[in-house]
Enzyme design. Structure first.
Site, PDB file in Angstrom:
ATOM      1  N   LYS A 508      59.007  29.623  46.814  1.00  0.00           N
ATOM      2  CA  LYS A 508      58.079  28.858  45.969  1.00  0.00           C
ATOM      3  C   LYS A 508      56.728  29.564  45.905  1.00  0.00           C
ATOM      4  O   LYS A 508      56.439  30.470  46.694  1.00  0.00           O
ATOM      5  CB  LYS A 508      57.918  27.447  46.527  1.00  0.00           C
ATOM      6  CG  LYS A 508      57.365  27.383  47.941  1.00  0.00           C
ATOM      7  CD  LYS A 508      57.279  25.953  48.427  1.00  0.00           C
ATOM      8  CE  LYS A 508      56.709  25.893  49.844  1.00  0.00           C
ATOM      9  NZ  LYS A 508      56.522  24.515  50.311  1.00  0.00           N
ATOM     10  N   TYR A 730      24.601  40.082  43.483  1.00  0.00           N
ATOM     11  CA  TYR A 730      23.998  38.815  43.075  1.00  0.00           C
ATOM     12  C   TYR A 730      23.177  38.178  44.196  1.00  0.00           C
ATOM     13  O   TYR A 730      23.519  38.273  45.380  1.00  0.00           O
ATOM     14  CB  TYR A 730      25.085  37.829  42.645  1.00  0.00           C
ATOM     15  CG  TYR A 730      25.696  38.128  41.290  1.00  0.00           C
ATOM     16  CD1 TYR A 730      24.907  38.117  40.142  1.00  0.00           C
ATOM     17  CD2 TYR A 730      27.052  38.400  41.165  1.00  0.00           C
ATOM     18  CE1 TYR A 730      25.464  38.374  38.893  1.00  0.00           C
ATOM     19  CE2 TYR A 730      27.622  38.658  39.931  1.00  0.00           C
ATOM     20  CZ  TYR A 730      26.827  38.644  38.800  1.00  0.00           C
ATOM     21  OH  TYR A 730      27.375  38.901  37.577  1.00  0.00           O
TER      22      TYR A 730
END
Length: 836
Positions: A508, A730
């Site tokens: 999965k 940043y």
């Protein structure tokens, strides 16, 4: 597929030397197959350049115990075992091939074909087969694309159309299949009769006729007759009437006089008359008439070959599905077949079209047609080898090629080979010629820049070397998955299990970020018993990808319950409401397998202890429901602090599951152990265990027990110097404490590289040797690393997660678990699969 050696020997009209009751689930002719077991049977094929008999000992060491060998080869030295009466003299000792089984035949290729014929005769389903000079694989794949959502279909993989490929394709037939699509190719007289007996098609499609393999036939008519032998026992033949030689040969062939002929034409009246072909910039409308009904289809291609292939596919749809409206088949969503002609980015802003799978005059014209559609570059270059397969005068052949290049406005030709070199004066465009591939590769004066380059070479010229040199470096940021490490981890967990204990692997969430189909395929070959997926869409994709082992869906959605039967998927049932909906959605005349989830303490999904009696009574009332397994999920099996609770869960599961099992007169499997449970509570393995994160390299006992399976890596895009006091990235959180050297790396949080690793909280490994701290905030697509005092240059490798920076370490630094780290790696990061 499941056969005993006795059944196979019967089909081959021989006897088993060894254990005739041995079960076979896998067939191979390739000793390089990486997933083998004692249920594999190896057909030792002897070819021009190889002999499968030479690899028997190697395969035995890989676990193979069953071999089909030639009688003549079994009498030679260095072959097979003294423990069976195959040889009079041998250098291989009996201890080396102990317990091996052999089937001795005159010819292993014929034996493979006989076995495929035996297997084919067990199925009474529609089978369509395609032959012709070009387009076979595309027609086959497009038919499959159009019908796969309407029925359970099978097609031959890749271009398996040879004397070996066809039987291997047919042997993939299973009882779930409702229709089969196979292609068939030949290179000489006498081959097609063998393929016809194996495929036995009801519908035949003759795509076209060209010059491929012409040197092995007296003339083109002889080749057409040979190909038509594929349809001697068919009911219907589909072809283009505009190929006059095909049309005339079919109508004059006595063996085809009683066949239904369905032909199409652009020039004259036909069963399918093509009225107009309207080419737009990116797609083509095909307007036609069949039995006075107007038909229009739209295809996302504009080249002539695709148009012809699409019309052949349309003809098949009309023949096979006469009661359906053509609009039910969405031709506009046809996908290009990535088998032969590949388009990739090249160096120096070039585009590479690699069509070096075969090289004949007809396929060259098709490739040139595709080349002409490429408008991203003004310059178009053809790199062409000798065309060896066309039986015609060289001067005439290359004169025609030169003429075609002029008409197609090709700017430059690079010819490689003795024959084209001799005829270089026939070409008037910009040109350069070499006698062999190595001479071309060693010429450093030839340059490519901002152009489209078509590679068209016969296989013997090894144009893959040219492609490698011209192609641009692919996928700078990748997740490299080590398949051998996954196999080794599987075997580690299997070492805790009894031989009778089954294994379910959880794939999965994109196999924990590692790629669903790629892993499912290798796991299927490793003979695991079940796959587990989260949602039905994942299960359907696995079925479409050819995965045939049982699949359990853990979060079934009621709207899709009708797909469970169609794709042979088995739902997890965790409540009465979902059980009732499942029953109402399915036909009561058919038995459906389900898996019952019990809640023993997770307090997530599952039936509670007080619901078990009502559950038993409810299922007993519905005879079409069969419990395949009963299971539960452990809360904290890896952690010692939760051991007492784990034992309570197991005790409750034992009580609840026993009540269910005792209430039914058929076997019901039980399973509760996950990866951590297998390592720490192996005595409670019951009938099956479920492996998840353990397979992907996480151990509850010690990381030394398992192998790292994934390497998340990229390359340095740029290196620059920054002054002391300068800030990086940043919010100016990164600051150079001294004059420094930084590297910019093209990976960010959009790729799954967690921002919590920013500003020296995390590190990377440069050139598999030097650790470099991350400096500044991680950006969406990039991050910066401190390369001060580290010898590095642009394009050097940077490892983000791997052997020396394990996923467990990353999980700890980012305050999460390895599951989340792996599943967070974006699918825009290309997965590359390696087998060491």
């Amino acid at each position: 597929m499941l056969y005993t050696l006795h059944e196979i020997a019967t089909a081959l009209k021989t006897k088993v030397v060894g254990n005739k009751n041995t079960e076979i689930t896998q067939i191979t002719t390739d000793s390089r197959t990486f997933s083998l077991s004692d249920k594999t049977i190896f057909f030792a094929i002897k070819g021009k350049n190889h002999d499968g008999h030479n690899y028997i000992k190697q395969l035995y060491n890989k676990g193979v115990r069953n071999f089909v060998v030639c009688k003549s080869q079994s009498q030679k030295s260095q072959r097979v075992t003294l423990s069976h009466p195959l040889t009079t003299t041998t250098t291989t000792t009996s201890s080396e091939l102990k317990n091996a089984n052999f089937l001795i035949v005159q010819n292993t290729i014929i034996a493979l074909q006989l076995f495929a014929k035996y297997h084919r005769e067990k199925f009474n389903i529609p089978v369509v087969s395609i032959t012709g000079s070009n387009g076979k694989t595309i027609i086959k794949d497009w038919i499959f694309q159009l019908i796969e959502n309407k029925t359970i279909a099978i097609k031959s993989p890749k271009s398996y159309n040879s004397q070996i490929g066809v039987p291997l394709s047919v042997l993939m037939l299973d009882y779930q299949h409702k229709i089969a699509v196979f292609e068939a190719g030949i290179s000489q007289v006498g081959e097609m009769e063998k393929l016809e007996k194996i495929i036995s098609p009801q519908i035949g499609i003759f795509s076209n006729i060209g010059d491929a393999h012409q040197e092995n036939f007296i003339d083109k008519k002889t080749k057409i007759k040979e190909k038509l032998k594929l349809f001697h026992n068919s009911e219907t033949i589909i072809y283009c009437k505009d190929y006059k030689e095909i049309d005339k040969t079919i109508k004059n062939c006595p063996n085809l006089s009683n066949k239904k002929l369905f032909y199409w034409s652009q020039k004259e009246e036909a069963d399918l008359k093509i009225i107009e072909i309207d080419k737009k910039q990116a797609h083509t409308y095909i307007h036609a008439v069949n039995e006075s009904k107007k038909i229009t289809i739209k295809i996302p291609f504009t080249d002539n070959a695709s148009v012809e292939n699409a019309i052949n596919v349309l003809s098949f749809i009309i023949v096979q599905f006469p009661d359906k409206n053509i609009s039910e088949f969405d031709f506009s969503k046809l996908q290009p077949v990535k088998m032969r002609l590949e388009q990739k980015a090249g160096t120096n802003n070039c585009t590479i079209i690699n069509d070096s799978y075969n090289c004949d005059f007809t396929s060259l014209k098709i490739a040139l047609d595709f080349l002409n559609q490429q408008n991203q570059h003004k310059t178009k270059t053809l790199i062409l080898s000798d065309i060896k397969e066309v039986g015609t005068d060289d001067k005439k052949l290359y004169s025609e090629i030169a003429d075609i290049l002029n008409k197609n406005k090709i700017n430059r030709i690079i010819g490689i080979g003795e024959n084209i070199y001799k005829n270089k004066n026939l070409f008037s465009i910009d040109k350069k010629f070499y006698k062999n591939t190595n001479s071309f590769l060693s010429d450093k004066t030839i340059l490519f820049n901002n152009e489209t380059i078509l590679l068209k070479g016969a296989r013997s010229f090894k144009f893959e070397k040219i492609a490698k040199q011209l192609q641009k470096q692919n996928h700078i940021t990748v997740l490299e998955i080590n398949l051998q490490a996954i196999i080794d981890n599987l075997n580690y967990f299997r070492s805790y299990l009894k031989k009778t204990t089954k294994t379910m692997i959880m794939v999965k969430a994109f196999s924990y970020g590692s790629g669903t189909y790629e892993l499912a395929n290798i796991l299927q070959h490793q003979q695991i018993d079940y796959l587990g997926v989260a949602y039905i869409d994942e299960g359907i994709e696995l079925r479409k990808a050819g995965i045939s082992i049982p699949i359990m869906v853990m979060n079934p959605i009621t709207d899709n319950f009708n797909h469970f039967a169609k794709y042979n998927l088995e739902p997890e049932i965790y409540s009465f409401s979902i059980l009732k909906k499942y029953i109402t959605k399915n036909n009561e005349s058919k038995i459906f397998d389900i898996h019952i989830k019990l809640d023993t303490g997770m307090n997530r999904l599952g039936f509670l202890p007080e619901q078990v009696n009502d559950l038993i009574l409810f299922i007993k009332k519905h005879k079409n429901i069969r419990i395949k397994s009963v299971f539960s999920h452990l809360v904290g099996s890896p952690e010692e602090e939760h051991d007492e609770f784990t034992k309570q869960q197991i005790s409750l599961f034992e009580s609840m599951s026993s009540r269910i099992i005792e209430s039914f007169d058929y076997p019901v499997m039980r399973h509760i152990l996950n990866s951590g449970g297998v390592e720490r509570f192996a005595k409670y393995q019951y009938d099956m265990v479920r492996l998840g994160i353990g397979l992907y390299g996480i151990s509850a006992i010690s990381q030394n027990n398992v192998k790292n399976i994934a390497t998340f890596k990229t390359r340095i895009s740029q290196i620059k110097n920054v002054r002391s006091g300068d800030t990086i990235g940043y919010s100016r959180v990164g600051k150079a404490e001294k004059n420094s050297k930084i590297g910019i790396v093209p990976v960010g949080y959009a790729d799954g590289f967690n921002r919590l690793l920013s500003n020296k909280n995390g590190k990377v490994l440069v050139n598999n040797k030097y650790f470099a701290p991350i400096i500044g905030n991680i950006c969406m697509d990039t991050c910066m690393i401190d390369l001060t005092n580290i010898p590095a240059k642009e394009n050097d490798e940077v490892i983000l997660i791997g052997e020396k920076i394990p996923v467990t370490e990353i999980a700890e630094l980012t305050q999460t678990i390895p599951y989340e780290v792996y599943t967070s790696i974006s699918q825009r990061v290309k997965r590359i699969y390696i087998l060491e």
